[in-house]
Design an enzyme around this catalytic site. Structure first.
Site, PDB file in Angstrom:
ATOM      1  N   SER A  34       0.837  -1.207   0.000  1.00  0.00           N
ATOM      2  CA  SER A  34       0.000   0.000   0.000  1.00  0.00           C
ATOM      3  C   SER A  34       0.872   1.257   0.000  1.00  0.00           C
ATOM      4  CB  SER A  34      -0.926  -0.006   1.208  1.00  0.00           C
ATOM      5  OG  SER A  34      -0.169  -0.036   2.397  1.00  0.00           O
ATOM      6  N   CYS A  92       2.571  -6.834   1.373  1.00  0.00           N
ATOM      7  CA  CYS A  92       1.723  -6.120   2.326  1.00  0.00           C
ATOM      8  C   CYS A  92       1.007  -7.193   3.126  1.00  0.00           C
ATOM      9  CB  CYS A  92       0.716  -5.256   1.564  1.00  0.00           C
ATOM     10  SG  CYS A  92      -0.515  -4.478   2.615  1.00  0.00           S
ATOM     11  N   CYS A  97       3.617  -6.167   9.726  1.00  0.00           N
ATOM     12  CA  CYS A  97       3.244  -5.123   8.772  1.00  0.00           C
ATOM     13  C   CYS A  97       4.535  -4.632   8.149  1.00  0.00           C
ATOM     14  CB  CYS A  97       2.545  -3.979   9.503  1.00  0.00           C
ATOM     15  SG  CYS A  97       2.242  -2.537   8.454  1.00  0.00           S
TER      16      CYS A  97
HETATM   17  N1  DGL Z   1       2.099  -2.249   4.862  1.00  0.00           N
HETATM   18  C1  DGL Z   1       0.833  -2.868   5.045  1.00  0.00           C
HETATM   19  C2  DGL Z   1       0.986  -4.168   5.795  1.00  0.00           C
HETATM   20  O1  DGL Z   1       2.010  -4.824   5.692  1.00  0.00           O
HETATM   21  C3  DGL Z   1      -0.300  -2.094   5.619  1.00  0.00           C
HETATM   22  C4  DGL Z   1      -0.295  -0.630   5.602  1.00  0.00           C
HETATM   23  C5  DGL Z   1      -1.663  -0.038   5.452  1.00  0.00           C
HETATM   24  O2  DGL Z   1      -2.465  -0.049   6.414  1.00  0.00           O
HETATM   25  O3  DGL Z   1      -1.916   0.399   4.349  1.00  0.00           O
HETATM   26  O4  DGL Z   1       0.084  -4.577   6.473  1.00  0.00           O
END
Ligand code: DGL
Length: 260
Positions: free
Chosen positions: A8, A70, A181
């Site tokens: 994202s 992600c 995350c």
């Molecule tokens: N980077 C994303 C993940 O690994 C999430 C970030 C978002 O909430 O957009 O969960």
């Protein structure tokens, strides 16, 4: 054919750097859906729709292997994309996520694991489910941290650190903490200071490169389709200054392009 990486926002850049460090000779296309983040607070339907759009975009960019870097998108949509969508849409393109490699890294030699991630990832309980497949008696404590991604994306590290402290204090007696995350590796030093000395902090940037290398060694049928000109392209759905700066710090001399 190239390796596609999707997130994202900023977090996926950190994971892409890990891939490029491990496998610099390949061609990569990165896509960050900055116009729609944070994904963590969206409904499963919205996350699936954005992830499908990103996968289609990377297929169009000639990626034969797509990594959904992600955790939120992986948790909600990977199974559907692998089992239902790709066989019809692009049967020769392989799509992978980040949860299974992380779980493999975490399950060893511990009896209680903490998971910190976005609302949507925690709500999916994917980490709990996958960890229990490997080790059914593992105790797992899951905590959603909705404020962290927006703070990191808006370059507010002071607030992000305050939130990290507050969330970390809620874990009890864990031996390992999964940063579930892809944005959280940006805060890994802070997490390491916040947890007790004997707690292993599992940060995806530290092993995803090796995992991809292992995968390509095992899947030579995909590996032989991948081009190796060391070309790296970075696309986002919305360009902003902070993003440009973080990207320039991680990949000096490489620009971020707006998705056409
Ligand atoms: N980077 C994303 C993940 O690994 C999430 C970030 C978002 O909430 O957009 O969960």
């Amino acid at each position: 054919m190239k390796i596609g990486v999707f997130d994202s926002g900023l977090g996926g850049l950190v994971i892409t750097r890990a891939f490029i460090e491990a496998l610099p000779e390949y061609d990569y296309v990165y896509y960050g859906d900055t116009a729609n983040l944070p994904y963590g607070d969206k409904t499963s339907g919205q996350i699936l729709a954005h992830t499908l759009d990103a996968v289609k975009y990377l297929v169009q960019k000639k990626c034969a292997l797509i990594i959904i870097a992600c955790n939120t998108a992986t948790s909600v949509s990977l199974r559907y994309i692998q089992q239902r969508f790709m066989p019809q849409y692009a049967p020769d393109v392989k799509v992978l996520g980040v949860v299974i490699p992380t779980v493999e890294e975490a399950a060893d030699a511990v009896s209680k694991v903490g998971v910190i991630a976005t609302n949507a990832t925690i709500r999916s309980h994917i980490y709990r489910e996958e960890l229990h497949k490997i080790k059914p008696d593992l105790q797992i404590q899951e905590i959603a941290a909705p404020e962290l991604v927006p703070a990191l994306e808006s370059n507010n590290f002071a607030d992000a650190e305050k939130y990290a402290e507050e969330y970390t204090s809620r874990f009890t007696n864990i031996e390992a903490l999964i940063l579930g995350c892809t944005h959280y590796p940006l805060l890994k030093d802070c997490f390491r200071q916040l947890v007790k000395k004997n707690v292993r902090v599992i940060s995806q940037d530290e092993f995803m490169g090796k995992k991809l290398k292992d995968y390509l060694e095992r899947h030579w049928e995909i590996d032989i389709t991948l081009s190796r000109r060391a070309e790296y392209r970075f696309f986002v759905s919305e360009v902003n200054d902070h993003y440009q700066k973080v990207a320039a710090g991680l990949f000096p001399g490489i620009g971020i392009e707006r998705r056409e």
